[in-house]
Structures are given as C-alpha cells and as structure tokens.
Scaffold this active site. Structure first.
Site, mmCIF file in Angstrom:
data_model
loop_
_atom_site.group_PDB
_atom_site.id
_atom_site.type_symbol
_atom_site.label_atom_id
_atom_site.label_comp_id
_atom_site.label_asym_id
_atom_site.label_seq_id
_atom_site.Cartn_x
_atom_site.Cartn_y
_atom_site.Cartn_z
ATOM 1 N N LYS A 68 0.844 -1.204 0.000
ATOM 2 C CA LYS A 68 0.000 0.000 0.000
ATOM 3 C C LYS A 68 0.874 1.247 0.000
ATOM 4 O O LYS A 68 0.584 2.240 -0.670
ATOM 5 C CB LYS A 68 -0.939 -0.016 1.213
ATOM 6 C CG LYS A 68 -2.048 -1.041 1.068
ATOM 7 C CD LYS A 68 -2.852 -1.249 2.341
ATOM 8 C CE LYS A 68 -3.811 -2.437 2.162
ATOM 9 N NZ LYS A 68 -4.466 -2.860 3.395
ATOM 10 N N GLN A 112 -4.559 -2.127 9.678
ATOM 11 C CA GLN A 112 -4.367 -3.410 8.981
ATOM 12 C C GLN A 112 -4.904 -4.556 9.844
ATOM 13 O O GLN A 112 -4.556 -4.669 11.020
ATOM 14 C CB GLN A 112 -2.879 -3.611 8.667
ATOM 15 C CG GLN A 112 -2.586 -4.839 7.846
ATOM 16 C CD GLN A 112 -3.226 -4.805 6.443
ATOM 17 O OE1 GLN A 112 -3.145 -3.803 5.744
ATOM 18 N NE2 GLN A 112 -3.874 -5.882 6.057
ATOM 19 N N ASP A 135 -11.642 2.583 4.098
ATOM 20 C CA ASP A 135 -12.080 1.204 3.843
ATOM 21 C C ASP A 135 -13.602 1.120 3.808
ATOM 22 O O ASP A 135 -14.153 0.092 3.416
ATOM 23 C CB ASP A 135 -11.558 0.263 4.951
ATOM 24 C CG ASP A 135 -10.141 -0.238 4.668
ATOM 25 O OD1 ASP A 135 -9.813 -0.410 3.474
ATOM 26 O OD2 ASP A 135 -9.387 -0.456 5.631
#
Ligand code: NDP
Length: 305
Positions: A68, A112, A135
C-alpha cells in the site's frame, strides 16, 4: 440441473471464457487517481495522505502494508505507516486513532487486519472518523452506502464493479448471485448491486441479487441461475464448472495459498470452459482493491479541501 445435462450443454457450447484483466484496469484506475492527486495539489496545495496502522509482526500484514505504501508513492499520495508492537494496549491504539482523526494533514486512516487477539477489532475500527474511513467499514459509511448515498465505496466491491463496467459488462437487469456474506466483501457487494446507480452509472447497478452463504441449501441450484456470479468465501477452487450457467460471467474474489501458489475460490480450469468471462487469480480482483483504496484517499482529501 443434473450433471449429465450440464455436461451436454458444456460439450455443445465448447466455450472458453474471456479473461478479465484486473491488473490492466487497476493500472488505469491508479493513473486516473494520480492525475486527480496532481489536479487537487495544483488547485489547493493539499497532498492526500494515508495513515496505515500496523500492530504486531504478522508477515502477510507487513507485505500488504508495504504494498500500500509503494502504491501511494506511485500515485503521489503521501503515506505514513505507524508500526506498533504486538503488546500495544487498546487504550494506546484508540489514543493514536484520536490523534490521527484530529490531524488535518491525514485524509485516510486504515488499521491493517487482523489485529492481535487482545484487541477488539470492532471497537478499534469504530474509532476511525467516518470521514477518514477509506475502507468504508464504519456503521455511518455502511448506512450511507445502503441508502444509495455512499461517501466511500468499500474497496473490493468497488473494484469489482469498476472492472465489469470497464470491460463492457453491465449488471443492470441481470440475475446476480454473490456467494459469501462478509462485512468487507459479500454484504457491501450485494448492497452496491442493488442500488439504482453504481459508481459508473445505472448499468453498473440495478441487478436482481441473491446472496448465498454457508447455510444456503442446494447452493448449486442458486449459482446455476446467475448471469453474473461473484464468489468470496475463502475456499480454494470451490466453485466447479457444473455449478455455473453456460455463458455466465464469473468473478473470483478469493485469494488462497495452495502450496506455493495463489488460487481463487473458483476452479479456473472447469469454470473457464463454461463461463463467457472470468477473472484470474492472481491478476484479477486483487490489484483492484489497492487501486480503490488510493481512489478513496484522494476522495477523502477532496471532501475536506
Ligand atoms: P470471510 O471468511 O469473512 O467470509 C466468508 C463467507 O463465505 C461467509 O459469509 C461464509 O458464510 C461464506 N462461506 C464459507 N464457506 C462457504 C461455503 N462452503 N459455501 C457457501 N458460503 C460459504 O471472508 P472474506 O469475505 O473476508 O474473504 C473471502 C475471500 O476473499 C478470501 O479468500 C479472502 O482472502 C478474499 N479477499 C480478497 C480480497 C481481494 O482484494 N481480492 C479482499 C478481501 C478478501 P457464513 O457467513 O455463513 O459463515
């Protein structure tokens, strides 16, 4: 459908599916985001920033976060990775998230997963400001999505719908079956397919949707109805050709390690003989998820700039 009848149809059709190239579409999406980042910067002087929080030393999570970071760099997005020891307490993690929520130079925050067992994942994710929740996991963003006024689209379902539309495949009016009902893939995908408008317009929504899960009885009877079939269950090569209607489009969202190779939830060999189009693993849906994370980070910065 009985297996004999399925086999006959397969023999008569002798189809070989078109491969939907997620990697190529993801590259296009990343280029579009990079252009958007530069446009925002030249208009406002603001450079989007993504903060990623990694707790512990899980090897796969380290790789995901590193990927990422690299993807952000390539798109011109600033990234900050905060690595915390596995022993980090819930209070300390929540305090860090409060700081990031209050930092106006940070536009997107992700934690994460999976978190170490002593940390309550829901409590941690709920602490991220919904305006920085790139997200799209927060109850506020899930609610907005389900009401057809999404702030952020969740990354994997969004990537999948972008892929189909950019490959010229409409879902409007089609019989869509989603196998899997997780909060991050199955449920939001169902929600997006049901809306009156999708990220790419009305053809990218307006489907007739059925969702299957581990308690569905006679699952093949349902998957055989699908014009568009999404599979996200985390079971290597689970979907077999005899479960697919000839000519269906099959999107394999699964990523599973089988020995030293990655495979999806779809048995590519048998399904590609029946489907009209199919996503491969790797190189299908996987690259799209990161592309949409970058897209959402840019969008978060645009919302506040
Ligand atoms: P979860 O484990 O959270 O959910 C799995 C879902 O599949 C559940 O709803 C479960 O049903 C259902 N299920 C499990 N076994 C069966 C079965 N035999 N028949 C029917 N349904 C079943 O998984 P995720 O949604 O997080 O991930 C699914 C897959 O997608 C994984 O391989 C994951 O690695 C991959 N993934 C890929 C991404 C990408 O970027 N390409 C991103 C995220 C995930 P129930 O609810 O009844 O238990």
């Amino acid at each position: 459908m009985a297996f004999d009848s399925w086999a006959l149809k397969r023999k008569n059709s002798s189809m070989s599916a078109r491969i939907l190239d997620g990697k190529a579409i993801a590259n296009t999406l990343r280029m579009e985001t990079a252009q958007g980042v530069e446009a925002l910067f030249s208009r406002t002087g603001v450079r989007p920033q993504l903060a990623a929080v990694l707790v512990g030393d899980d090897a796969a999570s380290q790789v995901y976060v590193r990927n990422k970071e690299i993807a952000c760099e390539k798109a011109g997005i600033a990234s900050r990775v905060i690595r915390l020891p596995v022993s980090t307490s819930l209070d300390d993690l929540l305090r860090l998230l409060d700081e990031l929520n209050g930092d106006s130079s940070v536009h997107g925050i992700l934690v994460q997963l999976p978190l170490p067992g002593h940390l309550d994942t829901q409590q941690v994710l709920d602490r991220i400001s919904p305006r920085k929740d790139v997200d799209a996991f927060s109850p506020e963003n899930v609610g907005l999505l389900s009401q057809g006024r999404a702030r952020f689209y969740p990354c994997t379902p969004h990537g999948v719908l972008q892929l189909l539309d950019r490959c010229g495949i409409e879902i409007a009016g089609k019989e869509v079956v989603v196998v899997g009902r997780s909060e991050i893939v199955g449920k939001p995908l169902v929600s997006m397919c049901l809306q009156k408008a999708g990220p790419r317009g009305s053809g990218n929504a307006n489907a007739t949707v059925t969702c299957c899960h581990s308690q569905t009885s006679d699952i093949a009877a349902v998957t055989l109805r699908a014009d568009i079939l999404f599979v996200a269950i985390g079971k290597p090569q689970w979907l077999q050709g005899e479960m697919v209607k000839p000519g269906a489009v099959v999107v394999d969202i699964g990523i599973n390690r089988l020995g030293d190779r990655l495979v999806g939830d779809v048995d590519f060999e048998s399904v590609s003989q029946v489907a009209s189009a199919i996503t491969p693993v790797p190189g299908g849906v996987g690259p799209l998820t990161i592309a949409m994370l970058l897209h959402n980070t840019l969008h978060a910065a645009e919302l506040t700039s």
